[in-house]
Design a protein around this motif. Structure first.
Motif, PDB file in Angstrom:
ATOM      1  N   LYS A 192      -2.515   3.718   0.492  1.00 46.93           N
ATOM      2  CA  LYS A 192      -3.180   2.416   1.363  1.00 46.93           C
ATOM      3  C   LYS A 192      -2.577   1.140   0.547  1.00 46.93           C
ATOM      4  CE  LYS A 192      -7.536   3.726   1.020  1.00 46.93           C
ATOM      5  NZ  LYS A 192      -8.936   3.773   1.492  1.00 46.93           N
ATOM      6  N   LYS A 193      -2.668   1.100  -0.812  1.00 42.32           N
ATOM      7  CA  LYS A 193      -2.334  -0.135  -1.480  1.00 42.32           C
ATOM      8  C   LYS A 193      -0.898  -0.421  -1.173  1.00 42.32           C
ATOM      9  CE  LYS A 193      -1.742  -1.972  -6.225  1.00 42.32           C
ATOM     10  NZ  LYS A 193      -1.773  -1.713  -7.581  1.00 42.32           N
ATOM     11  N   LEU A 194       0.068   0.606  -1.311  1.00 46.51           N
ATOM     12  CA  LEU A 194       1.423   0.315  -0.911  1.00 46.51           C
ATOM     13  C   LEU A 194       1.679  -0.034   0.363  1.00 46.51           C
ATOM     14  CD1 LEU A 194       3.179   3.307  -3.142  1.00 46.51           C
ATOM     15  CD2 LEU A 194       2.851   1.005  -3.839  1.00 46.51           C
ATOM     16  N   VAL A 195       1.145   0.637   1.261  1.00 48.22           N
ATOM     17  CA  VAL A 195       1.246   0.230   2.849  1.00 48.22           C
ATOM     18  C   VAL A 195       0.967  -1.240   3.056  1.00 48.22           C
ATOM     19  CG1 VAL A 195       0.286   0.658   4.978  1.00 48.22           C
ATOM     20  CG2 VAL A 195       0.743   2.684   3.674  1.00 48.22           C
ATOM     21  N   ASP A 196      -0.234  -1.736   2.258  1.00 47.73           N
ATOM     22  CA  ASP A 196      -0.559  -3.099   2.414  1.00 47.73           C
ATOM     23  C   ASP A 196       0.619  -3.868   1.750  1.00 47.73           C
ATOM     24  OD1 ASP A 196      -2.877  -2.551   3.876  1.00 47.73           O
ATOM     25  OD2 ASP A 196      -4.177  -2.416   1.834  1.00 47.73           O
ATOM     26  N   GLU A 197       1.160  -3.764   0.710  1.00 49.08           N
ATOM     27  CA  GLU A 197       2.122  -4.401  -0.089  1.00 49.08           C
ATOM     28  C   GLU A 197       3.468  -4.319   0.583  1.00 49.08           C
ATOM     29  OE1 GLU A 197       2.662  -2.614  -3.738  1.00 49.08           O
ATOM     30  OE2 GLU A 197       0.601  -3.484  -4.646  1.00 49.08           O
TER      31      GLU A 197
END
Length: 223
Positions: A192-197
């Motif tokens: 989820k963090k990488l998708v946001d980034e």
């Protein structure tokens, strides 16, 4: 099969046929279907090989599968990820595990099955309570097949640990203490963090993402 291990000479399929010799024709058809499931995920086994294996085992029932079988189309049998040599060498252990899991599954009521399939956490709890689950790659594969939005196409707990370490989510000491369920939760949150980034969906095996954890994984193997 489970109660009749064959440690003698011969290839896997020669011994498998001998182990099923006393079984019914339907039991051989079921074994063919189990091998379809066993080989659904690996992309390092060719679709033609997968099809040949299923057809061969099914033929031991005295019948041949029709030429056109949807589940044997090569577009379906392409696979989703590498499982490595260990999966091939230990396929009999994976088969033992899935047979035991399905025996337990059939004993559940319809309501229990529906509830378990509606909640990924309940399904993984079911797998984790199945005898023989330790070290089984199907423990990683089955949740991905059923809940692909929640579980990665990763069949190795080692890779999951290396990913978390490579991205600085947890230290090696911490990941070594984590069970598979905890690894999956941490991987899900990292995704989820990488998708946001990145502003898009990501895959942990795509080149730019993989390079962030592979180097750390190499040092993990050396040290």
């Amino acid at each position: 099969f489970v109660q009749n291990p064959d440690e003698g000479e011969g290839t896997y399929f020669v011994k498998l046929k001998q182990q099923l010799a006393q079984g019914s024709p339907d039991s051989r058809k079921l074994m063919a279907e189990l091998h379809w499931l066993l080989n659904a995920f690996p992309s390092d086994i060719s679709p033609s090989t997968k099809e040949e294996r299923v057809r061969e085992i099914w033929s031991w029932s005295g019948e041949d599968l029709p030429d056109e079988v949807t589940f044997l189309e090569h577009s379906i049998l392409e696979g989703l990820g590498h499982t490595g040599q260990a999966y091939k060498n230990q396929s009999w252990r994976e088969l033992n595990f899935i047979i035991g899991a399905l025996q337990r599954w059939k004993k559940l009521s319809l309501e229990q099955r529906e509830c378990t399939l509606a909640q990924s956490g309940l399904f993984t709890e079911f797998l984790d309570s199945t005898p023989g689950v330790a070290g089984r790659q199907l423990r990683h594969i089955l949740p991905h097949l059923l809940f692909p939005d929640e579980f990665e196409r990763i069949s190795s707990s080692r890779h999951k640990r290396e990913i978390l370490e490579g991205f600085g989510v947890a230290s090696r000491q911490e990941t070594n203490k984590m069970d598979i369920a905890s690894l999956d939760v941490a991987i899900f949150n990292l995704r989820k963090k990488l998708v946001d980034e990145h502003g898009r969906q990501i895959d942990f095996y795509e080149k730019d993402i993989e390079s962030n954890w592979r180097e750390h994984g190499a040092s993990y193997l050396i040290s």
